[in-house]
Design a protein around this motif. Structure first.
Motif, PDB file in Angstrom:
ATOM      1  N   CYS A 263      39.108 -16.816   7.968  1.00 58.46           N
ATOM      2  CA  CYS A 263      40.348 -16.374   8.600  1.00 58.46           C
ATOM      3  C   CYS A 263      41.130 -17.598   9.092  1.00 58.46           C
ATOM      4  O   CYS A 263      40.578 -18.681   9.236  1.00 58.46           O
ATOM      5  CB  CYS A 263      40.041 -15.399   9.738  1.00 58.46           C
ATOM      6  SG  CYS A 263      39.577 -16.204  11.274  1.00 58.46           S
ATOM      7  N   PRO A 264      42.409 -17.433   9.354  1.00 62.17           N
ATOM      8  CA  PRO A 264      43.211 -18.597   9.761  1.00 62.17           C
ATOM      9  C   PRO A 264      42.987 -18.999  11.219  1.00 62.17           C
ATOM     10  O   PRO A 264      43.567 -19.995  11.669  1.00 62.17           O
ATOM     11  CB  PRO A 264      44.649 -18.101   9.560  1.00 62.17           C
ATOM     12  CG  PRO A 264      44.578 -16.627   9.711  1.00 62.17           C
ATOM     13  CD  PRO A 264      43.234 -16.217   9.199  1.00 62.17           C
ATOM     14  N   THR A 265      42.163 -18.267  11.922  1.00 61.66           N
ATOM     15  CA  THR A 265      41.935 -18.362  13.379  1.00 61.66           C
ATOM     16  C   THR A 265      43.198 -17.900  14.130  1.00 61.66           C
ATOM     17  O   THR A 265      44.300 -17.921  13.567  1.00 61.66           O
ATOM     18  CB  THR A 265      41.536 -19.773  13.892  1.00 61.66           C
ATOM     19  OG1 THR A 265      42.676 -20.610  13.905  1.00 61.66           O
ATOM     20  CG2 THR A 265      40.426 -20.384  13.079  1.00 61.66           C
ATOM     21  N   CYS A 266      42.989 -17.493  15.357  1.00 60.92           N
ATOM     22  CA  CYS A 266      44.131 -17.081  16.197  1.00 60.92           C
ATOM     23  C   CYS A 266      43.684 -17.166  17.654  1.00 60.92           C
ATOM     24  O   CYS A 266      42.621 -17.719  17.939  1.00 60.92           O
ATOM     25  CB  CYS A 266      44.588 -15.662  15.828  1.00 60.92           C
ATOM     26  SG  CYS A 266      43.463 -14.370  16.383  1.00 60.92           S
ATOM     27  N   ARG A 268      42.279 -15.250  19.455  1.00 60.85           N
ATOM     28  CA  ARG A 268      40.982 -14.625  19.775  1.00 60.85           C
ATOM     29  C   ARG A 268      39.796 -15.536  19.453  1.00 60.85           C
ATOM     30  O   ARG A 268      38.678 -15.263  19.858  1.00 60.85           O
ATOM     31  CB  ARG A 268      40.816 -13.330  18.978  1.00 60.85           C
ATOM     32  CG  ARG A 268      41.751 -12.223  19.384  1.00 60.85           C
ATOM     33  CD  ARG A 268      41.402 -10.943  18.612  1.00 60.85           C
ATOM     34  NE  ARG A 268      42.422  -9.935  18.836  1.00 60.85           N
ATOM     35  CZ  ARG A 268      43.518  -9.827  18.099  1.00 60.85           C
ATOM     36  NH1 ARG A 268      43.716 -10.639  17.091  1.00 60.85           N
ATOM     37  NH2 ARG A 268      44.401  -8.898  18.373  1.00 60.85           N
ATOM     38  N   THR A 269      40.033 -16.613  18.707  1.00 61.20           N
ATOM     39  CA  THR A 269      38.926 -17.468  18.255  1.00 61.20           C
ATOM     40  C   THR A 269      38.346 -18.277  19.411  1.00 61.20           C
ATOM     41  O   THR A 269      39.089 -18.966  20.110  1.00 61.20           O
ATOM     42  CB  THR A 269      39.425 -18.456  17.163  1.00 61.20           C
ATOM     43  OG1 THR A 269      40.325 -17.778  16.315  1.00 61.20           O
ATOM     44  CG2 THR A 269      38.295 -19.035  16.372  1.00 61.20           C
ATOM     45  N   MET A 296      34.548 -15.930   9.814  1.00 59.34           N
ATOM     46  CA  MET A 296      35.619 -15.240  10.534  1.00 59.34           C
ATOM     47  C   MET A 296      35.571 -15.576  12.025  1.00 59.34           C
ATOM     48  O   MET A 296      34.508 -15.767  12.602  1.00 59.34           O
ATOM     49  CB  MET A 296      35.483 -13.723  10.351  1.00 59.34           C
ATOM     50  CG  MET A 296      35.357 -13.289   8.895  1.00 59.34           C
ATOM     51  SD  MET A 296      36.769 -13.771   7.880  1.00 59.34           S
ATOM     52  CE  MET A 296      37.917 -12.512   8.340  1.00 59.34           C
ATOM     53  N   GLY A 297      36.745 -15.606  12.610  1.00 56.07           N
ATOM     54  CA  GLY A 297      36.851 -16.069  13.983  1.00 56.07           C
ATOM     55  C   GLY A 297      36.390 -15.103  15.047  1.00 56.07           C
ATOM     56  O   GLY A 297      36.006 -15.517  16.144  1.00 56.07           O
ATOM     57  N   CYS A 298      36.432 -13.820  14.781  1.00 61.74           N
ATOM     58  CA  CYS A 298      36.036 -12.887  15.841  1.00 61.74           C
ATOM     59  C   CYS A 298      35.359 -11.641  15.287  1.00 61.74           C
ATOM     60  O   CYS A 298      35.479 -11.327  14.105  1.00 61.74           O
ATOM     61  CB  CYS A 298      37.243 -12.496  16.691  1.00 61.74           C
ATOM     62  SG  CYS A 298      38.293 -11.287  15.905  1.00 61.74           S
ATOM     63  N   ASN A 301      37.692  -8.124  14.121  1.00 60.64           N
ATOM     64  CA  ASN A 301      38.134  -7.883  12.747  1.00 60.64           C
ATOM     65  C   ASN A 301      37.207  -8.508  11.709  1.00 60.64           C
ATOM     66  O   ASN A 301      37.251  -8.127  10.550  1.00 60.64           O
ATOM     67  CB  ASN A 301      39.532  -8.465  12.536  1.00 60.64           C
ATOM     68  CG  ASN A 301      40.568  -7.726  13.338  1.00 60.64           C
ATOM     69  OD1 ASN A 301      40.494  -6.504  13.456  1.00 60.64           O
ATOM     70  ND2 ASN A 301      41.497  -8.448  13.911  1.00 60.64           N
ATOM     71  N   GLU A 305      37.032  -7.275   7.924  1.00 57.86           N
ATOM     72  CA  GLU A 305      37.948  -7.985   7.032  1.00 57.86           C
ATOM     73  C   GLU A 305      37.199  -8.648   5.880  1.00 57.86           C
ATOM     74  O   GLU A 305      37.743  -8.841   4.813  1.00 57.86           O
ATOM     75  CB  GLU A 305      38.743  -9.052   7.805  1.00 57.86           C
ATOM     76  CG  GLU A 305      39.909  -8.457   8.574  1.00 57.86           C
ATOM     77  CD  GLU A 305      40.687  -9.515   9.359  1.00 57.86           C
ATOM     78  OE1 GLU A 305      40.474 -10.705   9.142  1.00 57.86           O
ATOM     79  OE2 GLU A 305      41.496  -9.100  10.207  1.00 57.86           O
TER      80      GLU A 305
END
Ligand code: SF4
Length: 348
Positions: A263-266, A268-269, A296-298, A301, A305
């Motif tokens: 994931c692109p991170t956000c 929530r990471t 995945m960062g979290c 999702n 995902e």
């Protein structure tokens, strides 16, 4: 995806067209007379998975490079401009394919001689039209190197070979303008059944070059057009091969090796996801087995995902979940995530 139906030709043992997997090729860029540097580069390309290697043959001394490259064990393409004798010599030296434009070698008797040499050894010819090298009369007719002009030029070269019953042909229509290149190949694909070598020429270096090639080649490949590809980069040719396979993978035409879904991170990471993803990528480099790994960062999702992944992790607060096919296996502290993920991958 339905692939365009084409004739099949063989460069050495490698089939091009006729439903064969799309092959990835590259071109040597060491000075033509430095055999040692070329051989070294050719072996590096082979290690990177390159399937066809092209070498410039600017003069007779360089013909011996073709001979030397045979030890690499990959099909070798001799790239020749204008001199038909070089083409004949390169075929005699063991070239598995020739890149030459028969309209540029000076008359029917010469075309006949090249066609005969290639026929005798079962060597195909790639006609390589570049937007910058279209015949003057065609340019005058169309005003500029339009897709139609490129097609007409290619078919004129084809006609010269067909005249001597030569039909083992591959065609490329390269332009540095991506939309021109896409239209040209589409037009040509509708007008003949020869296999097509795709490329965006003079694409540049780094991210610009890769993106230009990805857009041009990707647009065609996802429509079923294209039988062998070369990503041209002003860079180490090994990068051309790496980019080529990633383009094929994105187009759904190549499945070997590890595919990282991250994931692109956000906001929530809460773990070092970028670092972890790089580490995983590095460790799994070179693995041939098809494997999808999700990073995945979290956990909100992540597993959902990356349901398609064989194995993956989803970060939490100083910890992470390891999951398999979207199903959670267990919770692991952040500093153990990498090792435990690797241990799970070993078990697959
Ligand atoms: Fe953000 Fe989670 Fe999506 Fe990654 S998986 S982008 S951390 S929401």
């Amino acid at each position: 995806m339905e692939r365009r139906v084409t004739k099949k030709v063989f460069a050495g043992g490698l089939a091009i067209g006729g439903g064969s997997p799309v092959s990835v090729q590259s071109m040597l860029c060491a000075p033509a007379h430095d055999f040692e540097a070329n051989l070294k580069q050719a072996f590096r390309l082979k290690d990177a998975g390159c399937q066809i290697i092209r070498a410039s043959v600017p003069d007779f001394e360089a013909v011996r490079l073709i001979e030397a490259l045979k030890q690499v064990g990959l099909p070798i393409v001799a790239d020749i401009h204008f001199d038909y004798k070089l083409a004949i010599e390169a075929v005699a030296a063991g070239a598995d394919k020739i890149r030459i434009n028969p309209g540029n070698i000076g008359g029917d008797d010469r075309v006949k001689a090249v066609a005969a040499a290639c026929t005798a050894r079962g060597v195909p010819i790639r006609i390589g039209v570049n937007s910058g090298s279209i015949e003057n009369d065609i340019l005058e007719k169309y005003g500029s190197p339009t897709p139609k002009a490129m097609c007409e030029s290619a078919l004129r070269h084809v006609g010269l070979l067909n005249k001597f019953n030569f039909d083992d042909i591959v065609i490329s229509l390269k332009s540095s303008d991506v939309t021109t290149m896409i239209s040209a190949y589409e037009m040509l694909a509708a007008e003949c059944d020869y296999p097509l070598h795709l490329g965006v020429t003079e694409a540049g270096s780094g991210i610009e070059g890769i993106i230009k090639s990805a857009v041009g080649l990707g647009a065609l490949l996802t429509r079923g057009i294209g039988d062998t590809i070369r990503v041209s980069l002003t860079d180490d040719p090994v990068k051309e091969v790496e980019a080529g396979f990633e383009i094929l993978r994105a187009a759904g035409l190549y499945n070997d090796g590890v595919q990282i879904i991250s994931c692109p991170t956000c906001g929530r990471t809460k773990i070092d996801l970028i670092g972890l993803s790089e580490k995983v990528k590095e460790r799994l480099k070179g693995i041939k087995k098809p494997l999808k790994v999700a990073i995945m960062g979290c956990a909100v999702n992540g597993p959902g995902e990356a349901r398609e992944a064989d194995i993956g992790i989803a970060g939490g607060d100083g910890e992470g979940l390891i999951f398999k096919k979207g199903k959670i296996l267990r919770k692991v502290p952040e500093d153990r995530l990498f090792d435990e993920l690797m241990a799970e991958i070993e078990k697959l």
